[in-house]
Write a protein that holds these residues in place. Structure first.
Motif, PDB file in Angstrom:
ATOM      1  N   SER A  71       0.818  -1.221   0.000  1.00 24.42           N
ATOM      2  CA  SER A  71       0.000   0.000   0.000  1.00 24.42           C
ATOM      3  C   SER A  71       0.849   1.267   0.000  1.00 24.42           C
ATOM      4  N   ALA A  72       2.186   1.116   0.076  1.00 21.64           N
ATOM      5  CA  ALA A  72       3.055   2.298   0.182  1.00 21.64           C
ATOM      6  C   ALA A  72       2.903   3.214  -1.034  1.00 21.64           C
ATOM      7  N   GLU A  73       2.808   2.607  -2.229  1.00 21.80           N
ATOM      8  CA  GLU A  73       2.708   3.444  -3.437  1.00 21.80           C
ATOM      9  C   GLU A  73       1.330   4.097  -3.582  1.00 21.80           C
ATOM     10  N   SER A  74       0.385   3.703  -2.725  1.00 14.52           N
ATOM     11  CA  SER A  74      -0.909   4.403  -2.662  1.00 14.52           C
ATOM     12  C   SER A  74      -0.842   5.587  -1.700  1.00 14.52           C
ATOM     13  N   GLY A  75       0.267   5.686  -0.951  1.00 15.24           N
ATOM     14  CA  GLY A  75       0.405   6.786   0.000  1.00 15.24           C
ATOM     15  C   GLY A  75       0.056   6.413   1.430  1.00 15.24           C
ATOM     16  N   VAL A  76      -0.134   5.117   1.704  1.00 14.53           N
ATOM     17  CA  VAL A  76      -0.368   4.674   3.091  1.00 14.53           C
ATOM     18  C   VAL A  76       1.004   4.431   3.726  1.00 14.53           C
TER      19      VAL A  76
END
Ligand code: BJW
Length: 232
Positions: free
Chosen positions: A16-21
């Motif tokens: 989820s890091a590349e979603s900004g989480v």
């Protein structure tokens, strides 16, 4: 790949890091400014429920500002198009896998968008805040907590996960540091049952040596490419 009949996929914060989480253990991670024992244990909740509810209310509200990325979408495509057995086990408490369309999915560490009543034991879908002690929709008691698995608590659906690990022929770990058990031990369970094992992570995880193959890079690049390999 052509002979694959059953796949278990474990996902962690890195997907989820590349979603900004935010992830947990990065220098600018989610717990920066909060000691984990101040927010992610039952003892912390008993000591300071206001702090803990505010921390989780903020993260629940932040979900409205993020969307699934290419890795979530690729796993949803795999879920739709792979004819064999598939189970996506996520440690994540966000809802990005289901918003991408994944259905063969379970949340072993709970969900931000659920509240657990400490009076009646029921779990309820929950979109708003929990600070302010709202009433349980089931029993009316003002005893709701985030339906999140904190340290020292038993993760959800362990029997189902263990059964899937015992019969899969491929175990894939995506975007997790391998720092938290029992999830960090799934690779060893899968190996014990003679499954092949693959890690996809930005960097080598704590358990990288247990995997037959490791691919290092962003999930948004690695996962779609791997899904194409499986489906082709
Ligand atoms: C990217 C990327 C990109 C970044 N692309 N990758 C001593 C020894 C062994 C165990 C224990 C012990 N003492 C206590 C324990 C047990 C304890 C535990 O493991 N503690 C450790 C700290 C040692 N575990 C528990 O208490 C669990 N329960 C339990 O064990 O019950 C008993 C039991 C017995 C027998 C069977 C079964 C059970 C409960 C654990 C609950 C964890 N809860 C949390 C918090 C949830 C609440 C919240 O969200 O606030 O869950 S902890 C936190 O860590 C969260 C995560 O799900 C979990 C895992 O983190 P994750 O996903 O790996 O994130 P990161 O940040 O660590 O890593 C991200 C990775 O992504 C990094 O590697 C990056 O490089 C990578 N990355 N960008 C690809 N773009």
């Amino acid at each position: 790949m052509a002979e694959l009949q059953s796949i278990v996929i474990l996902t962690g914060a890195g997907i989820s890091a590349e979603s900004g989480v935010p992830t947990f253990r990065a220098a600018d991670g989610l717990w920066e400014g909060h000691r984990v024992e101040d927010v992610a244990t039952p003892e912390a909740f008993a000591r300071d429920p206001g702090l803990v509810q505010t921390f989780y209310d903020a993260r629940r509200a932040a979900l409205a500002g993020v969307v699934p990325n290419a890795a979530h979408r690729a796993l949803a495509k795999l879920d739709r198009d792979f004819a064999g057995e598939l189970l996506i086990v996520t440690q994540n408490v966000d809802d990005l896998h289901e918003r991408a369309g994944a259905e063969r999915l379970l949340h072993m560490h709970g969900e931000l968008k659920r509240a657990l009543c400490l009076a009646c034991g029921e779990s309820h879908g929950w979109a708003g805040d929990l600070r302010g002690a709202p009433a349980c929709p089931g029993c009316g008691a003002a005893k709701l907590r985030p339906d999140i698995v904190w340290f020292g608590e038993m993760p959800y659906e362990m029997e189902r996960i263990e059964a899937a690990l015992a019969t899969c022929d491929l175990f894939v770990s995506i975007g997790t540091s391998g720092a938290v058990y029992p999830a960090a031990g799934f690779v060893q369970t899968a190996r014990y049952h003679r499954a092949s094992t693959l890690e996809m992570n930005l960097e080598p995880s704590a358990g990288t040596g247990w995997f037959d193959e490791a691919r290092h890079g962003p999930a948004g690049v690695l996962v779609p490419a791997w899904v194409e390999e499986v489906l082709s």
